[in-house]
Design an enzyme around this catalytic site. Structure first.
Site, PDB file in Angstrom:
ATOM      1  N   GLN A 312       0.840  -1.201   0.000  1.00 40.24           N
ATOM      2  CA  GLN A 312       0.000   0.000   0.000  1.00 40.24           C
ATOM      3  C   GLN A 312       0.875   1.250   0.000  1.00 40.24           C
ATOM      4  O   GLN A 312       0.534   2.254  -0.633  1.00 40.24           O
ATOM      5  CB  GLN A 312      -0.930   0.010   1.220  1.00 40.24           C
ATOM      6  CG  GLN A 312      -1.918   1.168   1.211  1.00 40.24           C
ATOM      7  CD  GLN A 312      -2.752   1.253   2.466  1.00 40.24           C
ATOM      8  OE1 GLN A 312      -2.960   2.327   3.005  1.00 40.24           O
ATOM      9  NE2 GLN A 312      -3.244   0.130   2.955  1.00 40.24           N
ATOM     10  N   PRO A 360      -5.514  -3.294   2.674  1.00 39.06           N
ATOM     11  CA  PRO A 360      -4.484  -3.916   3.505  1.00 39.06           C
ATOM     12  C   PRO A 360      -3.096  -3.363   3.200  1.00 39.06           C
ATOM     13  O   PRO A 360      -2.889  -2.634   2.228  1.00 39.06           O
ATOM     14  CB  PRO A 360      -4.577  -5.390   3.103  1.00 39.06           C
ATOM     15  CG  PRO A 360      -5.013  -5.347   1.663  1.00 39.06           C
ATOM     16  CD  PRO A 360      -5.941  -4.156   1.560  1.00 39.06           C
ATOM     17  N   GLU A 361      -2.144  -3.738   4.014  1.00 36.52           N
ATOM     18  CA  GLU A 361      -0.776  -3.261   3.883  1.00 36.52           C
ATOM     19  C   GLU A 361      -0.083  -3.778   2.628  1.00 36.52           C
ATOM     20  O   GLU A 361       0.770  -3.105   2.059  1.00 36.52           O
ATOM     21  CB  GLU A 361       0.045  -3.688   5.111  1.00 36.52           C
ATOM     22  CG  GLU A 361      -0.323  -2.966   6.385  1.00 36.52           C
ATOM     23  CD  GLU A 361       0.165  -1.528   6.385  1.00 36.52           C
ATOM     24  OE1 GLU A 361       1.383  -1.312   6.492  1.00 36.52           O
ATOM     25  OE2 GLU A 361      -0.673  -0.619   6.242  1.00 36.52           O
ATOM     26  N   LEU A 362      -0.412  -4.985   2.197  1.00 37.99           N
ATOM     27  CA  LEU A 362       0.261  -5.601   1.056  1.00 37.99           C
ATOM     28  C   LEU A 362      -0.769  -6.293   0.181  1.00 37.99           C
ATOM     29  O   LEU A 362      -1.665  -6.980   0.667  1.00 37.99           O
ATOM     30  CB  LEU A 362       1.317  -6.602   1.540  1.00 37.99           C
ATOM     31  CG  LEU A 362       2.265  -7.208   0.507  1.00 37.99           C
ATOM     32  CD1 LEU A 362       3.099  -6.117  -0.166  1.00 37.99           C
ATOM     33  CD2 LEU A 362       3.189  -8.226   1.170  1.00 37.99           C
TER      34      LEU A 362
END
Length: 492
Positions: A312, A360-362
């Site tokens: 992200q 989400p982060e990834l």
């Protein structure tokens, strides 16, 4: 005489009416309402920090106590105050701004922090903030604080290569190596804007010389396929053993600083523009990937293979590519702008596909790549700003209404899922429509996410792209040649 000048100038500045929040009469009513809503969000976040964690770095809004697990740890550096002051100023929140300024004037000092601190975060978040506030106000107190912070960082550059170590004890000057003796590209490659500007303000060349050494070393390095690996050893002068290139948090902001250094210099720093063009050409040639439905994005690259993943954090690169295209830096500018637009659309999709409308982060784009993501990265949302940052750049350059609409979607999601009675918190699972909060109101939420959202619904002349560049901490620095570049030439 100089000290008297400083005192007189500071006294005048602190009684100024804050000018940046003023808007023209052409605002649409809906934009005014949305901007006022974002200002209210800032007040909610700030007032609860002020109530429960004043002077500490960050707030835990659920448990109503101090958060000591961020990059600055339990050291009482007032990170939320320091990093948020320019947001308060931009929004015209004068009372809150003045209380924050008073805290900085009285308490911000690294002299008694006998702890190891991260060099890049001190530069981007603390030094950057002080320079921004000085450029806004002319308040010499901020310039003195900037010099204090930068001088504490200078010993980090005392390595065999001149590449700084990632951490330093700011009292003793003791340096601390990163894993396997390496430091990350973004940690040392994203220092230029702040140090360059500080040298111009003070007339002291040492700050610029330190970061120009970094550039000289990187320019001469052999690069696999023209790519910059994300790890470098400051002692040996070699890349880290894992050949990994990324537009994510370990590498991406280096490329951001290349184009912005060229812009900051009033387009005279040809070395930065050439390094940027070469780097981006290599990235597009080797790291461009495609989703099953044909959308393009920039994948991480490891040992010659694409991971088919994107952080992200890397969503800022959509805005970066279209900014470079708008400046005419690419031979294939239209194509690169299309890639940037695709990245922004994919990042927006990663938000929209979850029940919370937060991402989400990834992100993994194949089943295999999704299986290689750990559970936290796959589920967590931490109030990050990069998606909104790209929306802002695209809006300013295209005026396509969808970017404002997409920004408002994030505002609505933040209000529904991240707002708590005592501030804002990240989510432990964006795919759960009854999510659990992570109980951290990160300083980046006030200093970047809300700032970019506010500017998204502001007129173009408010921190215009042609007059200002934003550093990696979200702090705007003026471009050379503009009326705000030099405020004073004083001894500090």
């Amino acid at each position: 005489m100089v000290e008297k000048q400083i005192e007189e100038e500071t006294e005048v500045v602190t009684s100024m009416i804050l000018p940046i929040a003023d808007q023209s009469d052409i605002d649409r009513p809906i934009d005014l309402r949305r901007r006022e809503k974002i200002k209210e969000m800032m007040l909610h976040a700030w007032k609860n920090y002020e109530k429960f964690a004043w002077g500490s770095n960050e707030l835990r809004p659920i448990s109503r106590r101090v958060h000591s697990g961020g990059v600055f740890g339990a050291n009482k550096l007032g990170a939320t105050i320091v990093e948020s002051l320019d947001t308060l100023y931009i929004m015209g929140l004068e009372d809150q701004y003045k209380r924050g300024r008073d805290w900085v004037n009285t308490h911000l000092s690294l002299d008694n922090i006998n702890k190891t601190l991260p060099v890049n975060d001190l530069s981007s978040c603390f030094l950057g903030s002080m320079l921004t506030l000085y450029s806004f106000t002319g308040d010499v107190m901020y310039l003195k604080k900037a010099v204090h912070i930068a001088d504490k960082l200078l010993p980090a550059f005392e390595t065999p290569t001149g590449i700084p170590q990632p951490k330093i004890n700011v009292v003793t000057g003791t340096l601390h190596e990163g894993p396997f003796g390496n430091t990350y590209l973004s940690d040392f490659g994203a220092l230029y804007l702040e140090f360059y500007y500080l040298s111009d303000l003070t007339g002291n060349p040492i700050y610029r010389e330190r970061v120009e050494t970094i550039r000289d070393v990187l320019r001469k390095m052999d690069k696999p396929k023209g790519l910059y690996p994300v790890t470098f050893n400051p002692k040996t002068g070699k890349w880290g053993r894992i050949l990994h290139s990324s537009m994510g948090k370990f590498g991406g902001r280096f490329f951001d600083y290349l184009i912005k250094a060229w812009m900051q210099s009033d387009y005279t720093d040809k070395e930065s523009s050439e390094m940027y063009k070469d780097a981006v050409n290599a990235i597009i040639s080797n790291m461009l990937a495609f989703t099953p439905n044909g959308k393009s994005y920039i994948s991480d690259w490891k040992f010659g293979n694409l991971t088919n993943q994107m952080e992200q954090f890397a969503c800022f690169s959509g805005g970066l590519l279209v900014l470079g295209a708008s400046q005419g830096l690419h031979v294939h500018s239209a194509k690169y702008a299309e890639v940037g637009e695709s990245i922004v659309e994919l990042c927006r999709q990663s938000f929209k596909q979850s029940p919370t409308h937060l991402g989400p982060e990834l992100i993994g784009f194949t089943k295999e790549s999704q299986n290689n993501i750990n559970l936290r990265q796959k589920l967590y949302y931490t109030l990050r700003p990069e998606v909104v940052e790209s929306y802002l750049i695209f809006w300013r350059l295209t005026h396509q209404q969808k970017y404002r609409d997409w920004g408002w979607e994030i505002v609505e999601a933040l209000e529904k899922y991240c707002r708590t009675p005592n501030g804002y918190a990240g989510l432990q699972n964006v795919f759960n429509d009854k999510p659990e909060h992570d109980d951290v109101q990160r300083s980046i939420f006030l200093s970047q996410t809300l700032k970019y959202l506010y500017l998204l619904f502001s007129d173009d002349f408010v921190l215009a792209i042609g007059d200002w560049v934003f550093n990696s901490g979200g702090h705007p620095l003026p471009m050379k040649g503009g009326s705000d570049y030099y405020r004073a030439q004083v001894e500090v």
